[in-house]
Structure formats: structure tokens, C-alpha cells
Design a protein around this motif. Structure first.
Motif, PDB file in Angstrom:
ATOM      1  N   THR A 336       0.596  -1.334  -0.187  1.00 51.78           N
ATOM      2  CA  THR A 336       0.002  -0.451  -0.022  1.00 51.78           C
ATOM      3  C   THR A 336       0.550   1.245  -0.085  1.00 51.78           C
ATOM      4  OG1 THR A 336      -1.598  -1.107   1.153  1.00 51.78           O
ATOM      5  CG2 THR A 336      -1.889   1.719   1.236  1.00 51.78           C
ATOM      6  N   LEU A 337       0.628   2.426  -0.952  1.00 48.61           N
ATOM      7  CA  LEU A 337       1.509   3.719  -1.439  1.00 48.61           C
ATOM      8  C   LEU A 337       0.545   4.831  -0.232  1.00 48.61           C
ATOM      9  CD1 LEU A 337       3.666   5.615  -2.658  1.00 48.61           C
ATOM     10  CD2 LEU A 337       1.963   5.316  -4.589  1.00 48.61           C
ATOM     11  N   VAL A 338       0.714   5.443   0.670  1.00 44.14           N
ATOM     12  CA  VAL A 338       0.886   5.873   1.026  1.00 44.14           C
ATOM     13  C   VAL A 338       0.753   7.647   0.990  1.00 44.14           C
ATOM     14  CG1 VAL A 338      -0.737   7.031   3.358  1.00 44.14           C
ATOM     15  CG2 VAL A 338      -0.274   4.489   2.887  1.00 44.14           C
ATOM     16  N   VAL A 339       0.210   8.455   0.255  1.00 41.15           N
ATOM     17  CA  VAL A 339       1.116   9.683  -0.182  1.00 41.15           C
ATOM     18  C   VAL A 339       0.117  10.440   0.672  1.00 41.15           C
ATOM     19  CG1 VAL A 339       1.794  11.070  -2.108  1.00 41.15           C
ATOM     20  CG2 VAL A 339       1.332   8.572  -2.186  1.00 41.15           C
ATOM     21  N   ASN A 340       0.359  11.274   1.163  1.00 40.74           N
ATOM     22  CA  ASN A 340      -0.576  13.141   2.158  1.00 40.74           C
ATOM     23  C   ASN A 340       0.150  13.677   0.897  1.00 40.74           C
ATOM     24  OD1 ASN A 340      -1.174  12.184   4.757  1.00 40.74           O
ATOM     25  ND2 ASN A 340       0.761  11.032   4.726  1.00 40.74           N
ATOM     26  N   VAL A 341      -0.450  14.705   0.454  1.00 40.59           N
ATOM     27  CA  VAL A 341      -0.848  16.305   0.265  1.00 40.59           C
ATOM     28  C   VAL A 341      -1.132  17.278   1.081  1.00 40.59           C
ATOM     29  CG1 VAL A 341      -1.388  17.377  -2.550  1.00 40.59           C
ATOM     30  CG2 VAL A 341      -0.239  15.189  -2.295  1.00 40.59           C
ATOM     31  N   LYS A 342      -0.147  18.941   1.406  1.00 39.69           N
ATOM     32  CA  LYS A 342      -0.892  19.646   1.255  1.00 39.69           C
ATOM     33  C   LYS A 342      -1.149  21.013   0.455  1.00 39.69           C
ATOM     34  CE  LYS A 342      -0.340  23.241   5.283  1.00 39.69           C
ATOM     35  NZ  LYS A 342       0.997  23.404   6.570  1.00 39.69           N
ATOM     36  N   ALA A 343      -2.463  21.294   0.214  1.00 33.60           N
ATOM     37  CA  ALA A 343      -2.866  22.202  -0.689  1.00 33.60           C
ATOM     38  C   ALA A 343      -2.149  23.553   0.067  1.00 33.60           C
ATOM     39  CB  ALA A 343      -3.942  22.507  -1.245  1.00 33.60           C
ATOM     40  N   TYR A 344      -1.573  24.701  -0.646  1.00 35.82           N
ATOM     41  CA  TYR A 344      -0.192  26.239  -0.239  1.00 35.82           C
ATOM     42  C   TYR A 344      -1.509  26.953  -0.986  1.00 35.82           C
ATOM     43  CZ  TYR A 344       3.574  23.485   1.926  1.00 35.82           C
ATOM     44  OH  TYR A 344       3.924  23.302   2.575  1.00 35.82           O
ATOM     45  N   GLU A 345      -1.987  26.314  -1.998  1.00 35.68           N
ATOM     46  CA  GLU A 345      -3.134  27.474  -2.899  1.00 35.68           C
ATOM     47  C   GLU A 345      -4.111  26.451  -2.786  1.00 35.68           C
ATOM     48  OE1 GLU A 345      -1.553  29.177  -6.204  1.00 35.68           O
ATOM     49  OE2 GLU A 345       0.135  29.066  -5.654  1.00 35.68           O
ATOM     50  N   SER A 346      -5.865  27.304  -3.476  1.00 34.18           N
ATOM     51  CA  SER A 346      -6.903  26.570  -3.121  1.00 34.18           C
ATOM     52  C   SER A 346      -6.697  25.809  -4.927  1.00 34.18           C
ATOM     53  CB  SER A 346      -8.292  27.367  -3.112  1.00 34.18           C
ATOM     54  OG  SER A 346      -8.120  28.471  -4.380  1.00 34.18           O
ATOM     55  N   LEU A 347      -7.421  24.494  -5.001  1.00 35.06           N
ATOM     56  CA  LEU A 347      -7.022  23.770  -6.187  1.00 35.06           C
ATOM     57  C   LEU A 347      -8.995  23.475  -6.668  1.00 35.06           C
ATOM     58  CD1 LEU A 347      -4.331  20.896  -5.461  1.00 35.06           C
ATOM     59  CD2 LEU A 347      -4.032  23.305  -6.571  1.00 35.06           C
ATOM     60  N   GLN A 348      -8.732  23.575  -7.396  1.00 34.71           N
ATOM     61  CA  GLN A 348     -10.269  22.826  -8.127  1.00 34.71           C
ATOM     62  C   GLN A 348     -10.933  21.463  -7.727  1.00 34.71           C
ATOM     63  OE1 GLN A 348     -11.032  24.708 -11.940  1.00 34.71           O
ATOM     64  NE2 GLN A 348     -11.847  26.557 -11.230  1.00 34.71           N
ATOM     65  N   SER A 349      -9.497  20.662  -8.002  1.00 38.00           N
ATOM     66  CA  SER A 349      -9.927  19.127  -8.615  1.00 38.00           C
ATOM     67  C   SER A 349      -7.925  19.219  -8.629  1.00 38.00           C
ATOM     68  CB  SER A 349     -10.079  18.684  -9.598  1.00 38.00           C
ATOM     69  OG  SER A 349      -9.765  19.021 -10.452  1.00 38.00           O
ATOM     70  N   CYS A 350      -8.119  17.161  -7.902  1.00 31.59           N
ATOM     71  CA  CYS A 350      -6.231  17.162  -7.076  1.00 31.59           C
ATOM     72  C   CYS A 350      -6.368  15.533  -8.041  1.00 31.59           C
ATOM     73  CB  CYS A 350      -6.180  16.999  -6.071  1.00 31.59           C
ATOM     74  SG  CYS A 350      -4.596  15.767  -5.979  1.00 31.59           S
ATOM     75  N   ILE A 351      -5.818  15.416  -9.287  1.00 32.55           N
ATOM     76  CA  ILE A 351      -5.398  14.015  -9.392  1.00 32.55           C
ATOM     77  C   ILE A 351      -4.097  13.273  -8.701  1.00 32.55           C
ATOM     78  CG2 ILE A 351      -5.153  13.120 -11.333  1.00 32.55           C
ATOM     79  CD1 ILE A 351      -6.546  14.426 -13.490  1.00 32.55           C
ATOM     80  N   LEU A 352      -3.902  12.334  -8.404  1.00 33.62           N
ATOM     81  CA  LEU A 352      -2.231  12.082  -6.965  1.00 33.62           C
ATOM     82  C   LEU A 352      -2.340  10.724  -7.886  1.00 33.62           C
ATOM     83  CD1 LEU A 352      -1.569  13.487  -5.265  1.00 33.62           C
ATOM     84  CD2 LEU A 352      -1.436  11.825  -4.193  1.00 33.62           C
ATOM     85  N   GLY A 353      -1.570  10.265  -8.570  1.00 31.86           N
ATOM     86  CA  GLY A 353      -0.581   9.349  -8.939  1.00 31.86           C
ATOM     87  C   GLY A 353       0.577   8.779  -9.255  1.00 31.86           C
ATOM     88  N   PHE A 354       1.163   7.114  -9.453  1.00 32.26           N
ATOM     89  CA  PHE A 354       2.315   7.334  -9.150  1.00 32.26           C
ATOM     90  C   PHE A 354       2.853   6.206 -10.555  1.00 32.26           C
ATOM     91  CE2 PHE A 354       1.878   2.309  -8.584  1.00 32.26           C
ATOM     92  CZ  PHE A 354       0.285   2.621  -8.135  1.00 32.26           C
ATOM     93  N   TYR A 355       3.988   5.720 -10.569  1.00 32.56           N
ATOM     94  CA  TYR A 355       4.310   4.948 -11.803  1.00 32.56           C
ATOM     95  C   TYR A 355       5.561   3.825 -10.362  1.00 32.56           C
ATOM     96  CZ  TYR A 355       3.140   7.641 -15.727  1.00 32.56           C
ATOM     97  OH  TYR A 355       3.046   8.088 -16.657  1.00 32.56           O
ATOM     98  N   VAL A 356       5.370   2.998 -10.742  1.00 30.70           N
ATOM     99  CA  VAL A 356       6.995   2.124 -10.487  1.00 30.70           C
ATOM    100  C   VAL A 356       7.723   1.585 -11.631  1.00 30.70           C
ATOM    101  CG1 VAL A 356       7.311  -0.420  -9.721  1.00 30.70           C
ATOM    102  CG2 VAL A 356       5.288   0.842  -8.474  1.00 30.70           C
ATOM    103  N   CYS A 357       9.050   2.398 -11.336  1.00 29.47           N
ATOM    104  CA  CYS A 357       9.675   1.965 -12.776  1.00 29.47           C
ATOM    105  C   CYS A 357      11.102   0.859 -12.652  1.00 29.47           C
ATOM    106  CB  CYS A 357      10.309   3.159 -12.733  1.00 29.47           C
ATOM    107  SG  CYS A 357       8.921   4.902 -13.109  1.00 29.47           S
ATOM    108  N   ASP A 358      11.165   0.180 -13.293  1.00 28.95           N
ATOM    109  CA  ASP A 358      12.647  -0.552 -13.508  1.00 28.95           C
ATOM    110  C   ASP A 358      13.658   0.718 -13.215  1.00 28.95           C
ATOM    111  OD1 ASP A 358      13.359   0.644 -15.999  1.00 28.95           O
ATOM    112  OD2 ASP A 358      12.544  -1.721 -16.821  1.00 28.95           O
TER     113      ASP A 358
END
Ligand SMILES: Nc1ncnc2c1ncn2[C@@H]1O[C@H](COP(=O)(O)OP(=O)(O)OP(=O)(O)O)[C@@H](O)[C@H]1O
Length: 460
Positions: A336-358
Motif C-alpha cells: 500500500t502506497l500512502v501519499v500525503n498532500v498539502k495544498a498551498y493554494e486552493s485547487l479546483q480538483s486533484c489527481i494523484l498518481g504513481f509509477y513503479v519504474c525499473d
């Protein structure tokens, strides 16, 4: 004995004369005392050595000087200053059409080019069928090249370039032309040549191709070497620069970053570029907390607008435990990948993603909240968000890195993008099964022996 150097450039610079109007060129010829042109330095002080057998990717923005560099190495352009040493027969696929006579047929051009590359008539005759087969342009081989489509043109040019036993192969972006089948054929052929020890220089805007084909990469920016190193590291630096430029970071700031990077590299001998890359985007805000990896060893690389920031990244094992600095996971273990984000300006929406790379930076597993149908609306400045992704690691035993990124939506620039945020290992399957590919997916396999049909013999 040291490695044999195939290509060596020392203080190579190229100055073009640029004229505002075509008539100015004539003016300057007729009146040499009156200067009607401006000097433009397309390359400045380029120094590097390429060992024999290496495949080097050259990357950079449009107009950065890549083609000029390749033409100088290929010998079709003379540098204004500096020294170039190239050892071995060079076959170059530069601008589309260079080296072909449009009035000649394809066949005639094959012979013409082959002779230019130093092959005898007999050698070209021996290779002709292979070249024509590779180009696969049918009857067009006997028609004048001026009647070719650009796709046919590049097919023939590539077929000649790669089938004349080059020792040094120089390819400029040509793979982008031609259909998919031909691109695959080109890739396969290039791999075969590289495996057989041909030194290859390869200019491309396709970072995937640079990652998979090259051993190292050189990034050119404004006619200078910006960085060199492993393809993935150079691509990360390139993407960061593109983002910085999009964000409007001034040229002065970029130059001072470059200077700072050079000084630190000289003083520490370490790859300080990586740390600079991490610092520059979000220097004023907090740096990411990685509960499982120290920042320096993680080779943190970061870019983005900074409207919101990834504050913490954790990778938990199948028991939900945070497994420390260098996590090791079992084959196909659920993590399980857990990611915490903090907004410094207001955002209308948010997409969070990841890659596992070789290790080469190829993305092996990856997704994001949007594609997984998790919609995140409105983040106010100061608000925090935690997102978790649970997935399995059906990967070949090796080390992998994690890239984590976020953006407001698909149209906007990422607010934070961290390459190599964490590195982890995957162990081989406990069953002893050998994993032959990068990913091992469950599959159903059936085998059935068919009895051989009876053969009736007729007596004659
Ligand atoms: N013959 C020329 N005369 C004057 N300026 C030139 C000439 N050829 C190239 N330039 C300039 O030199 C710079 C570098 O050009 P070059 O073609 O090497 O860049 P590039 O990195 O290959 O670009 P792209 O990715 O767009 O192909 C550009 O600013 C270009 O305008």
C-alpha cells in the motif's frame, strides 16, 4: 587498458551567420567590409568522449543544437572552433533526404550512398536485397526518389544506413517517421547493431526510446552541455528544465542553477545535480518526508508548480507495516502506497498518481486517482489530503523505484512530481518459479498432444 574512444570532442563550437533578409547575404559577398549578418553560436565549448560500443541518447529542446552536433560528428558540418575525432566508419541518418539524389531511383541511390560510405560495387550488390527487403517499398525502389512519400524516403534511408556495416551509427529522430511496423523493425535492427558493438548516437524527443535503447545520455541546452549521465537521470533533468521554463523560471535563474551544479559537482565529485534538481522547485517550502528512505539515498528529483506539495510517502507491506529505509517485498506481495498532500493554494480538483519504474526508468506499474474513479474536488489552501493505493508486485526480482506526482487536472502543470521518491527490492517467487519477463501475470496454460495423422503409402 582503458576503454577505446570512438568519438571525442574538444572545445567544439559552431557559429552560424544569420541574415535578416536574403539580400543581406549577397550584400556581404559584394561588400565584404560591410557586415550584414549577425553571429549566432549554435554550439559552445562541447567536450565529451564516447567509448566504442556505447549507445548515447542526445536530448534537448527544439533549437538547442542537437542536429548541429550530430552533423559535426558525422562530418557534414565543420565546427568553427575545436577538435573532433571520430574513429570508425560513420553511417548517418540525419535530415530527411540528405545524401539522396531526388532524380535517381531508389536502387541508384542505394549504390550511390553505399559508395559514399566506402563500400565496393560488389559489396553493395551483395547487400542490395537485404536493403530493399528492409525498406520494403515494393516497385518504388526503381522509381525516382522525388516521387516518394516522406515515409518511403525514410524507409530507404534507414535501410541503407543500418545495412552497410557501420561502426558508428548516427540517427536523428528518424524513427518518428514511418508506420508502427517499420518503427519496430528499426528498433530491432538498432538493438542488433548495438549488441554487436556499433557505437550509436541517437537524437530523440521520445524519452521512452532513449531509456530503452541508450546506455547514457547527453542533454544539450542553448548550445551547451547541460548534463550527462544515465538516460533516466538525464531525462528527469530535461523534464525538470522544461517544467521550470513553462513555469517562467528566468534564464538567469536557470543559468545560476547550472553554475551552482557545476561548482558542486567539481567540489564534491558527487552527483550533486540531483540534489539541486530537488531543491530548486520548492526551495521555500518544506521538503518531502519519506518515512522509508533517506532523502540523499533516494536521489530525490522534484519538479512542479508548488501549488500543492507531496509531504509524505510511505510504502506499507502486506501486513500494513512501514518497512523502513530500504524495503524488500516478496514476489507479488500486496503493498500500500500512502501519499500525503498539502495544498498551498486552493485547487479546483486533484489527481494523484504513481509509477513503479525499473532501473532504466521504464514505467512498469502505475495509475492515478482519476483513472481509478476516485474524484477529489476542491482543496483549500492549508488543507491536507491522504491517498492510498493498494496493489500487488508481480515483478521479476530486482530493484524498482517509485515516482509520485500530483496535478490539479490533466490540463494543468503538475503541482509536484517526485522521481525516484523511493527505491525498493522485490524478491524471487518462493515457489522457485523463474520469472522470464518484467511482469508475471497469472495465466491459464493448456497443452494437448495431438496424435500424428496416419500416413498412407501407396505402392508404386
Ligand atoms: N544553417 C544555419 N544557419 C543559421 N542558423 C542555424 C543554421 N542551422 C541551425 N541554426 C540555428 O542553430 C540552432 C540549433 O539548431 P539545431 O538544428 O542544431 O537544433 P536542434 O536541437 O536539432 O533542434 P530540433 O530539435 O528542432 O531539430 C537553432 O537556433 C537554429 O536556428
Amino acid at each position: 587498458m582503458g576503454e577505446e574512444i570512438a568519438i571525442s570532442l574538444r572545445n567544439v563550437s559552431k557559429c552560424y551567420k544569420q541574415y535578416h533578409r536574403p539580400v543581406d547575404r549577397l550584400k556581404e559577398i559584394l561588400l565584404p567590409d560591410q557586415k550584414a549578418s549577425e553571429e549566432f553560436w549554435a554550439l559552445r565549448d562541447i567536450n565529451f568522449d564516447i567509448s566504442k560500443g556505447q549507445t548515447v541518447g542526445i536530448i534537448g529542446r527544439n533549437g538547442s543544437g542537437k542536429s548541429t552536433l550530430l552533423q559535426i560528428i558525422a562530418g557534414t558540418l565543420t565546427p568553427t572552433t575545436g577538435e573532433v575525432s571520430v574513429k570508425g566508419r560513420v553511417s548517418a541518418l540525419l535530415e530527411l533526404g540528405s545524401g539522396f539524389n531526388p532524380e535517381f531511383t531508389g536502387r541508384q541511390n542505394v549504390f550511390f550512398n553505399g559508395r559514399l560510405l566506402g563500400l565496393s560495387q560488389q559489396e553493395i550488390e551483395n547487400k542490395f536485397d537485404e536493403i530493399a527487403g528492409f525498406a520494403d517499398i515494393g516497385d518504388f525502389i526503381d522509381r525516382p526518389v522525388k516521387t516518394y512519400s516522406s515515409g518511403m524516403f525514410v524507409r530507404l534511408a534507414f535501410a541503407v544506413a543500418v545495412n552497410v556495416d557501420p561502426e558508428i551509427l548516427i540517427v536523428d529522430e528518424a524513427l518518428a517517421v514511418g508506420d508502427v511496423v517499420f518503427q519496430h523493425r528499426c528498433m530491432r535492427k538498432m538493438r542488433t547493431l548495438m549488441d554487436s558493438g556499433v557505437t550509436t548516437l541517437f537524437v530523440s524527443h521520445d524519452s521512452g526510446a532513449v531509456k530503452t535503447l541508450c546506455n547514457s545520455a547527453v542533454m544539450i541546452h542553448d548550445g551547451q552541455i547541460y548534463t550527462t549521465g544515465l538516460p533516466n537521470d538525464v531525462i528527469i533533468r530535461y523534464l525538470k528544465l522544461v517544467t521550470d521554463l513553462e513555469l517562467g523560471l528566468s534564464q538567469v535563474e536557470l543559468e545560476s542553477q547550472l553554475e551552482e551544479q557545476k561548482v558542486q559537482e567539481q567540489t564534491t565529485g558527487d552527483n550533486v545535480a540531483e540534489d539541486i534538481a530537488a531543491k530548486s522547485v520548492t526551495a521555500s517550502k518544506s521538503s518531502v518526508k519519506q518515512s522509508s528512505v533517506k532523502q540523499s539515498s533516494a536521489k530525490l528529483k522534484r519538479r512542479g508548480s508548488g501549488k500543492a506539495q507531496i509531504e509524505e510517502i510511505k510504502l506499507l507491506n502486506s501486513l500494513g507495516e512501514d518497512v523502513g529505509v530500504s524495503p524488500v517485498f516478496g514476489f507479488n506481495e500486496e503493498v500500500t502506497l500512502v501519499v500525503n498532500v498539502k495544498a498551498y493554494e486552493s485547487l479546483q480538483s486533484c489527481i494523484l498518481g504513481f509509477y513503479v519504474c525499473d532501473k532504466n526508468g521504464n514505467e512498469v506499474i502505475g495509475s492515478n486517482t482519476f483513472e481509478e474513479n476516485v474524484r477529489i474536488e476542491n482543496l483549500d489552501a492549508g488543507e491536507t489530503l491522504e491517498v492510498s493505493f493498494t496493489f500487488n508486485l508481480p515483478l521479476r526480482a530486482n530493484s524498482y523505484s517509485l515516482t509520485v506526482a500530483g496535478s490539479e487536472n490533466y490540463e494543468t502543470l503538475t503541482f509536484d512530481w517526485i522521481d525516484n521518491a523511493m527505491v525498493f527490492q522485490v524478491l524471487p517467487p518462493e515457489t522457485g518459479k523463474r520469472v522470464h519477463a518484467l511482469v508475471d501475470l497469472p495465466m491459464v496454460v493448456k497443452a494437448r498432444k495431438a496424435s500424428l495423422p496416419r500416413v498412407e503409402y501407396t505402392k508404386i
